[in-house]
Design a protein around this motif. Structure first.
Motif, PDB file in Angstrom:
ATOM      1  N   HIS A   1       0.183  -7.442   4.583  1.00  0.00           N
ATOM      2  CA  HIS A   1       0.127  -6.027   4.195  1.00  0.00           C
ATOM      3  C   HIS A   1       1.375  -5.275   4.647  1.00  0.00           C
TER       4      HIS A   1
ATOM      5  N   GLU B   1      -7.691  -7.739   3.391  1.00  0.00           N
ATOM      6  CA  GLU B   1      -7.474  -9.068   3.972  1.00  0.00           C
ATOM      7  C   GLU B   1      -6.322  -9.820   3.309  1.00  0.00           C
TER       8      GLU B   1
ATOM      9  N   LEU C   1      -1.758  -1.539  14.248  1.00  0.00           N
ATOM     10  CA  LEU C   1      -1.377  -2.262  13.041  1.00  0.00           C
ATOM     11  C   LEU C   1      -0.560  -1.425  12.063  1.00  0.00           C
ATOM     12  N   VAL C   2      -0.773  -0.117  12.065  1.00  0.00           N
ATOM     13  CA  VAL C   2      -0.231   0.719  11.000  1.00  0.00           C
ATOM     14  C   VAL C   2       1.198   1.161  11.296  1.00  0.00           C
TER      15      VAL C   2
ATOM     16  N   SER D   1      -5.197   3.887   5.724  1.00  0.00           N
ATOM     17  CA  SER D   1      -4.322   2.713   5.711  1.00  0.00           C
ATOM     18  C   SER D   1      -4.897   1.601   6.580  1.00  0.00           C
ATOM     19  N   LEU D   2      -5.406   1.968   7.760  1.00  0.00           N
ATOM     20  CA  LEU D   2      -5.989   0.974   8.653  1.00  0.00           C
ATOM     21  C   LEU D   2      -7.223   0.338   8.022  1.00  0.00           C
TER      22      LEU D   2
ATOM     23  N   ASN E   1       2.682  -1.072   4.460  1.00  0.00           N
ATOM     24  CA  ASN E   1       2.446   0.314   4.054  1.00  0.00           C
ATOM     25  C   ASN E   1       3.783   0.967   3.713  1.00  0.00           C
TER      26      ASN E   1
ATOM     27  N   HIS F   1       0.853  -1.198   0.000  1.00  0.00           N
ATOM     28  CA  HIS F   1       0.000   0.000   0.000  1.00  0.00           C
ATOM     29  C   HIS F   1       0.887   1.246   0.000  1.00  0.00           C
TER      30      HIS F   1
ATOM     31  N   THR G   1      -7.906   0.066   4.877  1.00  0.00           N
ATOM     32  CA  THR G   1      -7.465  -0.767   3.760  1.00  0.00           C
ATOM     33  C   THR G   1      -6.935  -2.106   4.248  1.00  0.00           C
ATOM     34  N   MET G   2      -6.140  -2.093   5.307  1.00  0.00           N
ATOM     35  CA  MET G   2      -5.578  -3.327   5.862  1.00  0.00           C
ATOM     36  C   MET G   2      -6.685  -4.285   6.304  1.00  0.00           C
TER      37      MET G   2
END
Length: 256
Positions: free
Chosen positions: A175, A172, A236-237, A164-165, A177, A144, A167-168
């Motif tokens: 991933h 699925e 997560l990001v 971004s979050l 970024n 991404h 999208t993650m």
């Protein structure tokens, strides 16, 4: 089918996604050159029906099936509605894609995807296409891309963190970024914090406090605080910085 035979049918690759202008096509070109230089067979698949003047060697091109220009002209749709229609059309004609991809066994695949954000955060067609590729034994990672200029504006950076979050969670796929165009970041303006603050997405409360000094964003401090809490709760990001201008390995290096 034996284990070894099953393993030989697995294909690996990247789904290159991101907002318009984030450098997806340039990334695919650079990655194609890099992989070729180290001796890997690579096939770039253009899934963007609006992509014209493709700079890389294209193995499979969605324009052979459908183009955004034709959809907009014939169905009188705008660019956003047209892109959604194109992805739904591709989803309904996946046998075409399967036949095209079957010609490149043993290759590493780069899927150059459309830049419409909604396709990766809300709409299901692109996710369903990735899911079907998984059923065909494609093992993809989502790359991404995000333009690094968002780091120079705290409000925009919070926005891109949320995107971004989302999208993650929606796509699925495994991933990563990427902050693209790092070679241009100094032209965008001075960063409020060190670069690692943005790549590691460190304590975002400092970002909220920084926004509070802006008269416009001061009125939205509570909203920004809640958005930051959502991002931090998922934890997560993070981002990897990328300068596509970094020299590619030469042939001699690839043989060592």
């Amino acid at each position: 089918m034996s284990y070894s035979q099953k393993q030989s049918t697995v294909a690996f690759g990247q789904a290159v996604i991101g907002p318009p202008g984030s450098g997806k096509t340039t990334y695919c070109l650079g990655m194609q050159e890099f992989l070729s230089a180290i001796g890997r067979k690579v096939a770039v698949v253009n899934l963007d029906p609006a992509n014209e003047g493709i700079p890389y060697q294209c193995a499979v091109d969605i324009s052979e099936l459908i183009t955004l220009a034709d959809v907009m002209e014939n169905l009188k749709l705008g660019p956003n509605g047209g892109l959604i229609y194109c992805m739904e059309y591709l989803e309904a004609n996946l046998d075409w894609l399967q036949e095209k991809l079957a010609q490149f066994k043993g290759h590493y695949f780069l899927f150059d995807c459309p830049g419409q954000v909604e396709l990766c955060t809300h709409h299901s067609s692109l996710r369903n296409i990735f899911a079907q590729l998984a059923k065909w034994n494609f093992r993809l990672a989502a790359v991404h891309l995000v333009d690094s200029h968002y780091c120079t504006d705290p409000g925009k950076f919070i926005s891109i963190l949320c995107t971004s979050l989302s999208t993650m969670l929606h796509v699925e796929l495994p991933h990563i970024n990427v902050l693209s165009k790092m070679d241009l970041i100094e032209q965008y303006g001075k960063l409020a914090f060190n670069l690692d603050y943005y790549t590691e997405v460190l304590d975002l409360s400092y970002l909220v406090d920084h926004l509070a000094t802006d008269p416009f964003f001061k009125n939205y401090q509570h909203l920004n605080k809640k958005l930051v809490e959502v991002i931090e709760d998922y934890s997560l990001v993070s981002f990897v910085p990328l300068n596509v201008q970094v020299a590619k390995p030469n042939q001699q290096e690839s043989n060592n």
